[in-house]
Design a protein around this motif. Structure first.
Motif, PDB file in Angstrom:
ATOM      1  N   ALA A   1       0.422  -1.366  -0.085  1.00 34.45           N
ATOM      2  CA  ALA A   1      -0.048   0.264  -0.084  1.00 34.45           C
ATOM      3  C   ALA A   1       0.781   0.802   0.183  1.00 34.45           C
ATOM      4  O   ALA A   1       0.361   2.223  -0.406  1.00 34.45           O
ATOM      5  CB  ALA A   1      -0.928  -0.278   1.593  1.00 34.45           C
TER       6      ALA A   1
ATOM      7  N   ALA B   1      -3.396   1.253  -3.338  1.00 35.34           N
ATOM      8  CA  ALA B   1      -2.783   2.048  -2.706  1.00 35.34           C
ATOM      9  C   ALA B   1      -4.302   1.302  -1.590  1.00 35.34           C
ATOM     10  O   ALA B   1      -4.652   0.396  -0.572  1.00 35.34           O
ATOM     11  CB  ALA B   1      -2.210   2.947  -2.366  1.00 35.34           C
TER      12      ALA B   1
ATOM     13  N   VAL C   1      -4.021  -1.760   1.583  1.00 42.80           N
ATOM     14  CA  VAL C   1      -4.857  -1.196   2.687  1.00 42.80           C
ATOM     15  C   VAL C   1      -6.037  -2.299   3.315  1.00 42.80           C
ATOM     16  O   VAL C   1      -5.857  -2.779   4.303  1.00 42.80           O
ATOM     17  CB  VAL C   1      -5.007   0.675   2.956  1.00 42.80           C
ATOM     18  CG1 VAL C   1      -6.470   0.330   4.379  1.00 42.80           C
ATOM     19  CG2 VAL C   1      -4.131   1.152   2.670  1.00 42.80           C
TER      20      VAL C   1
ATOM     21  N   ALA D   1      -1.056   0.431   7.835  1.00 47.68           N
ATOM     22  CA  ALA D   1      -2.235   0.271   6.996  1.00 47.68           C
ATOM     23  C   ALA D   1      -3.075   1.945   7.140  1.00 47.68           C
ATOM     24  O   ALA D   1      -3.172   1.562   6.610  1.00 47.68           O
ATOM     25  CB  ALA D   1      -2.839  -0.778   6.900  1.00 47.68           C
TER      26      ALA D   1
END
Length: 360
Positions: free
Chosen positions: A284, A296, A300, A313
């Motif tokens: 991410a 990304a 996450v 995250a």
């Protein structure tokens, strides 16, 4: 938020803008509104402008959420200094039009100029701003992205547009089949070795072992080789230490971003799901760094599915929510942190020990 393509593509007709969006996002959007933000033209009368970034949001499921979506859109674009946008809504008119009206109003209040606002459905587009029936038929204007020069240029440059967001998510979904079995067996073996070592070791050597594994994995990827199952297992286990995970970030800049992207994509896919939080968060971060907002966001989600409280995250999610531009992340010199992180590892060796998930 997604960065523009890393090469020159000329966009002049509505069909060009429609054709290029899937290659910027990495997938063909559905039930969405996309804003393409442009640099102000040096000459106010010139139509030549550079695309800065694009941002996509889902159409709200409830009509009462539309004002919040519109305000959030305008706030994100304002924070990034946007002055001109192209808006494209995907879906049926009853769903897109109220949202597009609200977004255009919010952008007008924010003094952001809308170049055009289009709705796309079933191979046709409609303009909310063109009132010329000869130019923009009430029945919509057909377009063909498959033979569009802008799309062809993106494909030639190596960009891929997957069928939908689910298809993009599948690229980092847990692997199955024989590879899953091999990595699972290797992970059990590694965990047994680690538990035995932890019973007698105070923490010395774990940090360096982590760096050695990350460097070896990056070398494998750079050489175009797939990681052996035992290397995936060791990475998954060693990265359960936050300090080792931070040490892995110090390799950013020492290898190119594409190598990091391929490494953490592969590890996220192949590692045992309970060990996915760290590699998915690293993926991410790299995706955020290169401006691949959709990847990304998915990384996450993958990280937080393994550990809902995983802080890296959460930080990337916050950056995405607030529209942090990729150049902000690129400005972080991760390699410069190597000495500091190494000193922390030496000072707190116990913090470098792997933390095995329950059941392992």
């Amino acid at each position: 938020m997604t960065s523009p393509l890393d090469h020159t593509v000329r966009l002049s007709r509505p069909a060009d803008f429609i054709a290029i969006v899937p290659y910027m996002l990495g997938f063909h959007p559905e039930r969405s509104v996309v804003a393409m933000a442009f640099e102000p033209g040096e000459d106010s009368d010139s139509g030549v402008r550079s695309l800065r970034f694009s941002v996509r949001v889902d159409l709200p499921g409830q009509s009462e959420d539309t004002p919040d979506v519109a305000r959030g859109f305008a706030e994100l674009l304002t924070r990034n200094g946007t002055e001109r946008v192209m808006l494209i809504g995907y879906g049926p008119g009853w769903h897109v039009t109220p949202v597009m009206d609200a977004v255009r109003g919010a952008l007008s209040d924010a003094e952001i100029d809308t170049i055009d606002a289009l709705r796309v459905e079933d191979g046709r587009y409609w303009s909310y701003m063109c009132l010329d029936r000869e130019c923009c038929s009430p029945d919509g204007t057909p377009y063909d992205s498959a033979h569009n020069q802008a799309a062809a240029a993106a494909v030639f440059a190596g960009h891929v547009a997957r069928a939908d967001r689910a298809a993009l998510a599948a690229t980092i979904a847990p692997a199955g089949g024989q590879d899953r079995e091999q990595v699972q067996v290797a992970t059990r073996t590694v965990c047994t070795q680690v538990r035995s070592a932890l019973a007698t070791d105070g923490g010395h050597g774990w940090y360096q072992a982590g760096l050695t594994q990350v460097a070896a994995a990056l070398d494998h990827i750079e050489a175009g080789r797939e990681l052996p199952a035992d290397m995936v297992a060791w990475l998954g286990v060693l990265l359960t230490s936050i300090i080792v995970r931070d040490g892995a970030m110090t390799f950013i800049g020492r290898y190119d971003d594409d190598t990091h992207l391929k490494l953490w994509t592969e590890v996220t896919r192949r590692v045992e799901p309970e060990f996915a939080a760290a590699p998915a968060a690293l993926l991410a971060f790299v995706a955020l760094r290169i401006g691949d907002g959709p990847l990304a966001r998915l990384a996450v989600e993958r990280s937080l599915s393994a550990d809902p409280r995983y802080s890296l995250a959460g930080l990337v999610a916050c950056a995405l929510d607030h529209g942090l531009p990729p150049e902000m992340t690129c400005g972080v010199d991760c390699a410069e942190m190597a000495d500091e992180i190494g000193a922390q590892a030496a000072k707190h060796p116990a913090a470098t020990r792997p933390v095995l998930p329950e059941g392992w």
